[in-house]
Scaffold this motif. Structure first.
Motif, short mmCIF file in Angstrom:
data_model
loop_
_atom_site.label_atom_id
_atom_site.label_comp_id
_atom_site.label_asym_id
_atom_site.label_seq_id
_atom_site.Cartn_x
_atom_site.Cartn_y
_atom_site.Cartn_z
N LYS A 177 0.83 -1.21 0.00
CA LYS A 177 0.00 0.00 0.00
C LYS A 177 0.87 1.27 0.00
N HIS A 178 1.89 1.29 0.86
CA HIS A 178 2.73 2.49 0.96
C HIS A 178 3.52 2.72 -0.33
N ILE A 179 4.02 1.64 -0.94
CA ILE A 179 4.80 1.81 -2.17
C ILE A 179 3.90 2.34 -3.28
N ILE A 180 2.70 1.79 -3.40
CA ILE A 180 1.79 2.26 -4.45
C ILE A 180 1.42 3.72 -4.19
N SER A 181 1.21 4.06 -2.94
CA SER A 181 0.86 5.45 -2.63
C SER A 181 2.02 6.39 -2.98
N ARG A 182 3.28 5.94 -2.75
CA ARG A 182 4.43 6.76 -3.13
C ARG A 182 4.46 6.99 -4.64
N HIS A 183 3.96 6.01 -5.40
CA HIS A 183 3.91 6.15 -6.86
C HIS A 183 2.64 6.86 -7.33
N ARG A 184 1.88 7.39 -6.40
CA ARG A 184 0.60 8.05 -6.68
C ARG A 184 -0.36 7.12 -7.41
N GLY A 185 -0.28 5.83 -7.08
CA GLY A 185 -1.16 4.85 -7.73
C GLY A 185 -2.31 4.46 -6.81
N ARG A 186 -3.09 3.50 -7.28
CA ARG A 186 -4.24 3.02 -6.50
C ARG A 186 -4.20 1.50 -6.47
N LEU A 187 -4.70 0.92 -5.37
CA LEU A 187 -4.79 -0.55 -5.29
C LEU A 187 -6.25 -0.92 -5.07
N GLN A 188 -6.71 -1.85 -5.91
CA GLN A 188 -8.10 -2.29 -5.77
C GLN A 188 -8.08 -3.80 -5.51
N ILE A 189 -8.83 -4.24 -4.49
CA ILE A 189 -8.85 -5.68 -4.18
C ILE A 189 -10.27 -6.19 -4.37
N THR A 190 -10.41 -7.23 -5.18
CA THR A 190 -11.73 -7.85 -5.33
C THR A 190 -11.56 -9.35 -5.07
N SER A 191 -12.61 -9.97 -4.54
CA SER A 191 -12.48 -11.39 -4.23
C SER A 191 -13.84 -12.07 -4.19
N GLN A 192 -13.84 -13.33 -4.53
CA GLN A 192 -15.07 -14.12 -4.44
C GLN A 192 -14.74 -15.42 -3.74
N LEU A 193 -15.46 -15.73 -2.70
CA LEU A 193 -15.19 -16.97 -1.95
C LEU A 193 -15.30 -18.17 -2.86
N GLY A 194 -14.30 -19.03 -2.80
CA GLY A 194 -14.32 -20.24 -3.61
C GLY A 194 -13.85 -20.02 -5.04
N LYS A 195 -13.65 -18.76 -5.44
CA LYS A 195 -13.23 -18.51 -6.83
C LYS A 195 -11.83 -17.91 -6.93
N GLY A 196 -11.52 -16.99 -6.05
CA GLY A 196 -10.19 -16.40 -6.09
C GLY A 196 -10.17 -14.92 -5.77
N THR A 197 -8.98 -14.36 -5.82
CA THR A 197 -8.76 -12.97 -5.43
C THR A 197 -7.97 -12.23 -6.52
N CYS A 198 -8.30 -10.96 -6.70
CA CYS A 198 -7.60 -10.12 -7.69
C CYS A 198 -7.09 -8.85 -7.04
N PHE A 199 -5.82 -8.56 -7.25
CA PHE A 199 -5.25 -7.28 -6.81
C PHE A 199 -4.93 -6.49 -8.07
N ALA A 200 -5.53 -5.32 -8.22
CA ALA A 200 -5.26 -4.51 -9.41
C ALA A 200 -4.65 -3.20 -8.98
N MET A 201 -3.47 -2.89 -9.54
CA MET A 201 -2.88 -1.58 -9.21
C MET A 201 -2.81 -0.73 -10.45
N VAL A 202 -3.20 0.51 -10.26
CA VAL A 202 -3.16 1.46 -11.36
C VAL A 202 -2.00 2.42 -11.05
N LEU A 203 -1.06 2.52 -12.01
CA LEU A 203 0.12 3.35 -11.76
C LEU A 203 0.22 4.42 -12.86
N PRO A 204 0.44 5.67 -12.46
CA PRO A 204 0.62 6.68 -13.49
C PRO A 204 1.90 6.43 -14.29
N VAL A 205 1.89 6.80 -15.58
CA VAL A 205 3.06 6.54 -16.44
C VAL A 205 4.22 7.48 -16.08
N GLY A 206 3.93 8.75 -15.86
CA GLY A 206 5.01 9.71 -15.64
C GLY A 206 4.87 10.48 -14.36
#
Ligand code: ADP
Length: 265
Positions: A236-265
């Motif tokens: 979380k802290h590293i992504i915040s230093r990069h001015r990015g965002r972290l999104q976590i989605t999950s479904q029981l029995g199916k799996g978990t996804c971590f998506a980070m959006v990072l600015p290019v410049g």
């Protein structure tokens, strides 16, 4: 809300007067509360392996003296506990370093495609041992984003390792880099890296708290897997230093996804 109240006399010619100041110190109180919680957590996390090690030393000095097989087993457990302490101290140092330079924007340029390839390559042995397959979907063209290479590698390692660790035998972890085309990149200026697994999933009510220090869904399972409970806080802290965002989605029995959006410049 907590107020600090102070009263100061005000010199006047006629009536006695005073100035009453109300200062909102809620944020200071909350920060102090968090600091105390953190110290208590760290002490507990360090004391648990230490207590185990001390117990086994006493056993080795006493009842296990003439039992070479038992001695070997206890030494193995002691080594594991010492390694746990070592990981914890390493993660604590890393967290404090990341927090200390969170306001300093990264200045290097990093090729995210090459970074993902080399990170996944470095985790191949771990994945093989856990019988988890890790796949990558990456764009063909090379490009660069502004970032701190070591820190971004750490984010990838923590997320992919969690996917491998918690998903178990036969599961899949996929790493996908969604990069806009060159023209769109100039326009929307962000890339998305998704790390998804086909593991057990996480109940919704845990998701908002996952990146808190020492927050674990299943304490026993995390410890058994060698987790320190700090991996996602570091992410979380590293992504915040990069001015990015972290999104976590999950479904029981199916799996978990971590998506980070990072600015290019
Ligand atoms: P840990 O060192 O315990 O793995 P993290 O901060 O990396 O700590 O993760 C916090 C908790 O989130 C873990 O203890 C685990 O319960 C849960 N978790 C993280 N990643 C996953 C995942 N991919 N699948 C299921 N649970 C996960």
């Amino acid at each position: 809300v907590t107020y600090k109240v102070s009263v100061r006399p005000v010199p006047t010619d006629r009536h006695p007067a005073a100035l009453v100041c109300f200062e909102d110190v809620t944020h200071l109180e909350q920060a102090e509360h968090m600091r105390r919680d953190f110290v208590a957590n760290v002490s507990h996390e360090l004391r648990t392996p230490l207590t185990a090690i001390m117990g086994f030393i006493e056993t080795l000095q006493g009842p296990a003296r003439g039992d070479p097989k038992g001695q070997e087993r206890f030494l193995g457990i002691m080594l594991k506990e010492a390694q746990r302490m070592n990981r914890l101290v390493g993660d604590l140092l890393q967290l404090s370093r990341v927090e200390a330079n969170e306001r300093m924007r990264p200045t290097e340029w990093v090729d995210p495609v090459a970074l993902i390839k080399s990170t996944v390559g470095g985790l191949a042995q771990l994945a093989e041992a856990a019988q988890v397959s890790v796949t990558c979907t990456l764009p063909e063209d090379a490009f660069q984003i502004k970032g701190d290479e070591d820190q971004l590698r750490q984010v990838l390692v923590n997320l992919i390792e969690n996917g491998i660790k918690y998903s178990g035998q036969g599961a899949q972890v996929s790493v996908t880099l969604l990069a806009p085309s060159y023209e769109d990149r100039l326009r929307c200026q962000a890339i998305t890296i998704r790390i998804c697994d086909t593991g057990p999933g996480i109940e919704q009510h845990h998701l908002p708290r996952l990146t808190e220090r020492f927050y674990r869904v299943d304490n026993h399972r995390s410890r058994e897997k060698g987790g320190t409970g700090l991996g996602l806080a570091i992410v979380k802290h590293i992504i915040s230093r990069h001015r990015g965002r972290l999104q976590i989605t999950s479904q029981l029995g199916k799996g978990t996804c971590f998506a980070m959006v990072l600015p290019v410049g």
